[in-house]
Design an enzyme around this catalytic site. Structure first.
Site, PDB file in Angstrom:
ATOM      1  N   ASN A   9       0.870  -1.180   0.000  1.00 56.94           N
ATOM      2  CA  ASN A   9       0.000   0.000   0.000  1.00 56.94           C
ATOM      3  C   ASN A   9       0.905   1.228   0.000  1.00 56.94           C
ATOM      4  O   ASN A   9       1.474   1.580   1.028  1.00 56.94           O
ATOM      5  CB  ASN A   9      -0.904  -0.023   1.253  1.00 56.94           C
ATOM      6  CG  ASN A   9      -1.753   1.224   1.368  1.00 56.94           C
ATOM      7  OD1 ASN A   9      -1.865   2.012   0.429  1.00 56.94           O
ATOM      8  ND2 ASN A   9      -2.370   1.411   2.536  1.00 56.94           N
ATOM      9  N   LYS A  11       0.095   4.269  -0.399  1.00 52.39           N
ATOM     10  CA  LYS A  11      -0.551   5.484   0.125  1.00 52.39           C
ATOM     11  C   LYS A  11      -0.255   6.663  -0.819  1.00 52.39           C
ATOM     12  O   LYS A  11      -0.184   6.454  -2.026  1.00 52.39           O
ATOM     13  CB  LYS A  11      -0.105   5.748   1.567  1.00 52.39           C
ATOM     14  CG  LYS A  11      -0.261   4.494   2.438  1.00 52.39           C
ATOM     15  CD  LYS A  11      -0.087   4.732   3.903  1.00 52.39           C
ATOM     16  CE  LYS A  11      -0.258   3.404   4.627  1.00 52.39           C
ATOM     17  NZ  LYS A  11      -0.233   3.543   6.072  1.00 52.39           N
ATOM     18  N   HIS A  98      -9.751   1.550   4.563  1.00 55.40           N
ATOM     19  CA  HIS A  98      -8.471   1.660   5.282  1.00 55.40           C
ATOM     20  C   HIS A  98      -8.673   2.617   6.460  1.00 55.40           C
ATOM     21  O   HIS A  98      -9.429   3.585   6.360  1.00 55.40           O
ATOM     22  CB  HIS A  98      -7.389   2.178   4.325  1.00 55.40           C
ATOM     23  CG  HIS A  98      -6.024   2.128   4.938  1.00 55.40           C
ATOM     24  ND1 HIS A  98      -5.583   3.089   5.815  1.00 55.40           N
ATOM     25  CD2 HIS A  98      -5.016   1.222   4.830  1.00 55.40           C
ATOM     26  CE1 HIS A  98      -4.356   2.775   6.222  1.00 55.40           C
ATOM     27  NE2 HIS A  98      -3.996   1.644   5.641  1.00 55.40           N
ATOM     28  N   GLU A 100      -7.015   4.994   7.515  1.00 55.51           N
ATOM     29  CA  GLU A 100      -6.782   6.418   7.211  1.00 55.51           C
ATOM     30  C   GLU A 100      -8.004   7.023   6.514  1.00 55.51           C
ATOM     31  O   GLU A 100      -8.311   8.202   6.687  1.00 55.51           O
ATOM     32  CB  GLU A 100      -5.510   6.572   6.361  1.00 55.51           C
ATOM     33  CG  GLU A 100      -4.266   6.362   7.217  1.00 55.51           C
ATOM     34  CD  GLU A 100      -3.081   5.743   6.491  1.00 55.51           C
ATOM     35  OE1 GLU A 100      -3.031   5.780   5.256  1.00 55.51           O
ATOM     36  OE2 GLU A 100      -2.188   5.206   7.181  1.00 55.51           O
ATOM     37  N   GLU A 168      -5.900  -4.678  10.414  1.00 52.53           N
ATOM     38  CA  GLU A 168      -4.858  -3.675  10.649  1.00 52.53           C
ATOM     39  C   GLU A 168      -5.163  -2.923  11.936  1.00 52.53           C
ATOM     40  O   GLU A 168      -5.933  -1.950  11.922  1.00 52.53           O
ATOM     41  CB  GLU A 168      -4.811  -2.689   9.477  1.00 52.53           C
ATOM     42  CG  GLU A 168      -4.459  -3.336   8.155  1.00 52.53           C
ATOM     43  CD  GLU A 168      -3.806  -2.329   7.220  1.00 52.53           C
ATOM     44  OE1 GLU A 168      -2.675  -2.570   6.797  1.00 52.53           O
ATOM     45  OE2 GLU A 168      -4.423  -1.289   6.941  1.00 52.53           O
ATOM     46  N   GLY A 174       2.052   2.344  10.752  1.00 53.38           N
ATOM     47  CA  GLY A 174       3.029   3.414  10.600  1.00 53.38           C
ATOM     48  C   GLY A 174       3.710   3.822  11.901  1.00 53.38           C
ATOM     49  O   GLY A 174       4.383   4.844  11.968  1.00 53.38           O
ATOM     50  N   SER A 214       2.974  -2.038  10.374  1.00 59.93           N
ATOM     51  CA  SER A 214       4.423  -2.073  10.600  1.00 59.93           C
ATOM     52  C   SER A 214       5.063  -3.434  10.284  1.00 59.93           C
ATOM     53  O   SER A 214       5.942  -3.889  11.008  1.00 59.93           O
ATOM     54  CB  SER A 214       4.758  -1.641  12.034  1.00 59.93           C
ATOM     55  OG  SER A 214       4.328  -0.310  12.248  1.00 59.93           O
TER      56      SER A 214
HETATM   57  P1  PGA Z   1       2.528   0.309   7.644  1.00 61.52           P
HETATM   58  O1  PGA Z   1       1.107   0.572   6.932  1.00 61.52           O
HETATM   59  O2  PGA Z   1       3.036  -0.999   7.119  1.00 61.52           O
HETATM   60  O3  PGA Z   1       3.376   1.476   7.257  1.00 61.52           O
HETATM   61  O4  PGA Z   1       2.252   0.249   9.105  1.00 61.52           O
HETATM   62  C1  PGA Z   1       0.199  -0.466   6.736  1.00 61.52           C
HETATM   63  C2  PGA Z   1      -1.065   0.067   6.115  1.00 61.52           C
HETATM   64  O5  PGA Z   1      -1.487   1.173   6.471  1.00 61.52           O
HETATM   65  O6  PGA Z   1      -1.680  -0.588   5.264  1.00 61.52           O
END
Ligand code: PGA
Length: 255
Positions: A9, A11, A98, A100, A168, A174, A214
């Site tokens: 992903n 983003k 997601h 976000e 998630e 993140g 992460s």
């Molecule tokens: P990350 O993001 O691996 O940077 O934690 C995962 C995601 O948001 O899909």
């Protein structure tokens, strides 16, 4: 046996002009390793599709995904992108819900479930993201939150149609804080139980559940080795071709 799926992903990162170089390095990292036993896909920004398609589809059977789609097929929704537009480009997957999107764009369960329903109806494979916040986990509400997010979708969607779930935990996205393989597996078992309850045993057994939050080359193997973890949705590490190639090869080596 559920086939493992590694999904990157990106983003809102990288420029379209950086795409060819990224995939060249990824290819070098994968080298002669056999990865045909797993699925790999990239959720890139809309602006990257044409260049990514050109470099990707020639070499590997990797798929591309949208990071979001609108819940209507067309209309006066300035700035939005529809399922038919994605499909017209030959893109067959999309992330939906997601954290976000839920957090910054007010995507509540009702909107998320509408998106999944429409994607399924129109033949786009949805990856539904679910997960609890730190406060919710600490106050013992994880199961309740997951059931609420899943029931909104399982109640509406056809259990005959494809769906991938990405667990998630919001506190792990993140942040560098990863759920331990045991914590992630426990949540995945719970998700499979809900799938069983709403859609039946056969559906639950076939359902692929990815872990996201992460994931790195250092922790991927431990997570992917768990019986209920069928792959990973990877943010930060998916931007680093060498690290991602390591994760892909690790996933392919798990039999
Ligand atoms: P990350 O993001 O691996 O940077 O934690 C995962 C995601 O948001 O899909």
């Amino acid at each position: 046996m559920r086939r493992k799926l590694i999904a990157g992903n990106w983003k809102m990162n990288k420029l379209p002009s950086e795409v060819p170089g990224f995939f060249e390095q990824l290819e070098q990292g994968i080298g002669g390793n056999h990865i045909d036993n797993i699925d790999v896909l990239f959720a890139v920004p809309f602006t990257h599709f044409s260049v990514a398609k050109e470099v990707l589809y020639k070499k590997r059977n990797f798929a591309l995904a949208a990071q979001n789609i609108h819940q209507s097929l067309s209309g006066a929704f300035t700035g939005e992108v529809s399922i038919s537009m994605i499909k017209d480009l030959g893109i067959s997957w999309t992330l939906i819900g997601h954290s976000e999107r839920r957090q910054y764009f007010n995507e509540v369960d009702e909107i998320v479930s509408k998106k999944v329903e429409l994607a399924q109806k129109e033949g786009l494979f949805p990856i539904l993201c679910v997960g609890e916040t730190l406060t919710e986990r600490q106050s013992g509400q994880m199961a309740e939150v997951l059931e609420r997010q899943l029931a909104a979708v399982f109640g509406l969607c056809s259990s005959e149609l494809p769906l991938v779930i990405a667990y998630e935990p919001v506190w792990a996205i993140g942040t560098g804080l990863t759920a331990s393989p045991e914590q992630a597996d426990e949540a995945h078992i719970l998700i499979r139980k809900f799938a069983h309850r709403y859609c039946g045993q056969n559906y639950a057994e076939k359902l692929r559940i990815l872990y996201g939050g992460s994931v790195t080359a250092a922790n991927a193997k431990g997570l992917l080795g768990k019986a209920n973890i069928d792959g990973a949705l990877i943010g930060g590490a998916s931007l680093k071709p060498m690290e991602l190639s390591e994760i892909i090869c690790q996933a392919a080596s798990i039999r």
